[in-house]
Design a protein around this motif. Sequence first.
Motif, mmCIF file in Angstrom:
data_model
loop_
_atom_site.group_PDB
_atom_site.id
_atom_site.type_symbol
_atom_site.label_atom_id
_atom_site.label_comp_id
_atom_site.label_asym_id
_atom_site.label_seq_id
_atom_site.Cartn_x
_atom_site.Cartn_y
_atom_site.Cartn_z
ATOM 1 N N PRO A 18 46.465 13.449 29.831
ATOM 2 C CA PRO A 18 46.399 12.434 30.423
ATOM 3 C C PRO A 18 46.162 12.601 31.739
ATOM 4 O O PRO A 18 45.423 11.688 32.517
ATOM 5 C CB PRO A 18 47.836 11.596 30.096
ATOM 6 N N ASP A 19 46.710 13.830 32.459
ATOM 7 C CA ASP A 19 46.851 13.987 33.792
ATOM 8 C C ASP A 19 45.481 14.576 34.315
ATOM 9 O O ASP A 19 44.998 14.667 35.466
ATOM 10 C CB ASP A 19 47.870 14.530 34.383
ATOM 11 N N ARG A 20 44.906 15.334 33.148
ATOM 12 C CA ARG A 20 43.544 16.113 33.598
ATOM 13 C C ARG A 20 42.270 15.507 32.969
ATOM 14 O O ARG A 20 41.476 16.098 33.208
ATOM 15 C CB ARG A 20 43.908 17.331 33.122
ATOM 16 N N MET A 21 42.429 14.303 32.298
ATOM 17 C CA MET A 21 41.025 13.912 31.743
ATOM 18 C C MET A 21 40.188 13.706 32.763
ATOM 19 O O MET A 21 38.940 13.477 32.762
ATOM 20 C CB MET A 21 41.275 12.623 30.992
ATOM 21 N N ASN A 22 40.676 13.308 34.087
ATOM 22 C CA ASN A 22 39.558 13.315 35.302
ATOM 23 C C ASN A 22 38.783 14.640 35.707
ATOM 24 O O ASN A 22 37.716 14.533 36.208
ATOM 25 C CB ASN A 22 40.121 13.016 36.586
ATOM 26 N N GLU A 23 39.106 15.737 34.823
ATOM 27 C CA GLU A 23 38.306 16.768 34.779
ATOM 28 C C GLU A 23 37.084 17.051 34.161
ATOM 29 O O GLU A 23 36.242 17.826 33.858
ATOM 30 C CB GLU A 23 39.439 18.047 34.922
ATOM 31 N N LEU A 24 37.004 15.939 33.200
ATOM 32 C CA LEU A 24 36.365 15.797 31.938
ATOM 33 C C LEU A 24 35.097 14.963 32.388
ATOM 34 O O LEU A 24 35.430 13.890 33.107
ATOM 35 C CB LEU A 24 37.010 15.441 30.586
ATOM 36 N N ASP A 25 33.922 15.288 31.701
ATOM 37 C CA ASP A 25 32.714 14.485 32.023
ATOM 38 C C ASP A 25 32.552 13.411 31.039
ATOM 39 O O ASP A 25 32.319 13.897 29.648
ATOM 40 C CB ASP A 25 31.558 15.237 32.394
ATOM 41 N N ALA A 26 32.758 12.258 31.073
ATOM 42 C CA ALA A 26 32.590 11.076 30.132
ATOM 43 C C ALA A 26 31.221 10.936 29.625
ATOM 44 O O ALA A 26 31.155 10.404 28.260
ATOM 45 C CB ALA A 26 32.997 9.703 30.829
ATOM 46 N N SER A 27 30.221 11.631 30.171
ATOM 47 C CA SER A 27 28.975 11.574 29.421
ATOM 48 C C SER A 27 28.597 12.788 28.669
ATOM 49 O O SER A 27 27.554 12.793 27.776
ATOM 50 C CB SER A 27 27.963 11.628 30.606
ATOM 51 N N GLN A 28 29.713 13.751 28.456
ATOM 52 C CA GLN A 28 29.608 14.905 27.581
ATOM 53 C C GLN A 28 30.543 14.817 26.409
ATOM 54 O O GLN A 28 31.530 14.184 26.266
ATOM 55 C CB GLN A 28 29.895 16.317 28.322
ATOM 56 N N PRO A 29 29.926 15.194 25.426
ATOM 57 C CA PRO A 29 30.899 15.352 24.230
ATOM 58 C C PRO A 29 31.549 16.516 24.275
ATOM 59 O O PRO A 29 31.485 17.372 24.674
ATOM 60 C CB PRO A 29 29.724 15.461 23.023
ATOM 61 N N TYR A 30 33.035 16.426 23.413
ATOM 62 C CA TYR A 30 33.832 17.335 23.432
ATOM 63 C C TYR A 30 34.544 17.540 22.255
ATOM 64 O O TYR A 30 34.627 16.746 21.365
ATOM 65 C CB TYR A 30 35.174 16.978 24.316
ATOM 66 N N ILE A 31 35.074 18.759 22.044
ATOM 67 C CA ILE A 31 35.579 19.195 20.584
ATOM 68 C C ILE A 31 36.900 19.720 21.011
ATOM 69 O O ILE A 31 37.297 20.538 21.767
ATOM 70 C CB ILE A 31 34.757 20.390 19.768
ATOM 71 N N MET A 32 37.900 19.080 20.223
ATOM 72 C CA MET A 32 39.463 19.282 20.469
ATOM 73 C C MET A 32 39.821 20.507 19.448
ATOM 74 O O MET A 32 39.517 20.259 18.401
ATOM 75 C CB MET A 32 40.159 18.121 20.378
ATOM 76 N N ILE A 33 40.532 21.420 20.050
ATOM 77 C CA ILE A 33 40.837 22.444 19.235
ATOM 78 C C ILE A 33 42.431 22.835 19.244
ATOM 79 O O ILE A 33 42.957 22.720 20.553
ATOM 80 C CB ILE A 33 40.225 23.922 19.576
ATOM 81 N N CYS A 34 43.367 23.076 18.303
ATOM 82 C CA CYS A 34 44.745 23.266 18.266
ATOM 83 C C CYS A 34 44.947 24.218 17.299
ATOM 84 O O CYS A 34 44.153 24.898 16.509
ATOM 85 C CB CYS A 34 45.560 22.019 18.429
ATOM 86 N N ARG A 35 46.092 24.281 16.803
ATOM 87 C CA ARG A 35 46.825 25.545 15.944
ATOM 88 C C ARG A 35 46.345 24.775 14.406
ATOM 89 O O ARG A 35 45.732 25.733 13.790
ATOM 90 C CB ARG A 35 48.240 25.659 16.031
ATOM 91 N N SER A 36 46.499 23.590 14.011
ATOM 92 C CA SER A 36 46.222 23.224 12.780
ATOM 93 C C SER A 36 45.472 21.888 12.481
ATOM 94 O O SER A 36 45.227 21.628 11.619
ATOM 95 C CB SER A 36 47.508 23.308 11.991
ATOM 96 N N GLY A 37 45.112 21.430 13.708
ATOM 97 C CA GLY A 37 44.459 20.154 13.578
ATOM 98 C C GLY A 37 45.167 18.823 14.126
ATOM 99 O O GLY A 37 44.724 18.024 14.439
ATOM 100 N N GLY A 38 46.394 18.781 14.250
ATOM 101 C CA GLY A 38 47.412 17.790 14.509
ATOM 102 C C GLY A 38 47.399 17.488 15.979
ATOM 103 O O GLY A 38 46.844 16.143 16.314
ATOM 104 N N ARG A 39 47.618 18.264 16.762
ATOM 105 C CA ARG A 39 47.653 17.786 18.348
ATOM 106 C C ARG A 39 46.158 17.620 18.764
ATOM 107 O O ARG A 39 46.031 16.667 19.522
ATOM 108 C CB ARG A 39 48.290 19.195 19.018
ATOM 109 N N SER A 40 45.171 18.520 18.226
ATOM 110 C CA SER A 40 43.908 18.137 18.613
ATOM 111 C C SER A 40 43.484 16.737 18.161
ATOM 112 O O SER A 40 42.702 15.845 18.716
ATOM 113 C CB SER A 40 42.902 19.077 17.990
ATOM 114 N N GLY A 41 44.009 16.440 17.091
ATOM 115 C CA GLY A 41 43.628 15.031 16.561
ATOM 116 C C GLY A 41 44.317 13.903 17.496
ATOM 117 O O GLY A 41 43.728 13.091 17.609
#
Length: 98
Positions: free
Chosen positions: A47-70
């Motif tokens: 939440p605090d760092r989403m300003n570092e992301l470019d809303a015009s770009q697609p992103y893939i989220m990764i974690c250990r098992s898929g729960g936190r990235s979900g």
Amino acid sequence: MKEITTSELQQQLESGATLNMIDVREADEVAEGMIEGAIHIPLGEIPDRMNELDASQPYIMICRSGGRSGRATEFLTGHGFDVTNMVGGMLEWSGEVK
């Protein structure tokens, strides 16, 4: 929620695709290895760092098992980002790590 499997992601990377990947695991987890090219933003900091992301770009989220990235995928999608969750997480990743 959009999803990608570990094998689909690995195939895209091997074919030379440039992907925006965010690893939301904690520091001690990423110390064991991350997918080459991923950036580390722990889930609690999204939440605090989403300003570092470019809303015009697609992103893939990764974690250990898929729960936190979900959870990160749902949060960022709710804020207008194009996000895909890597299901199975690093537990199912068979590619190289750095």
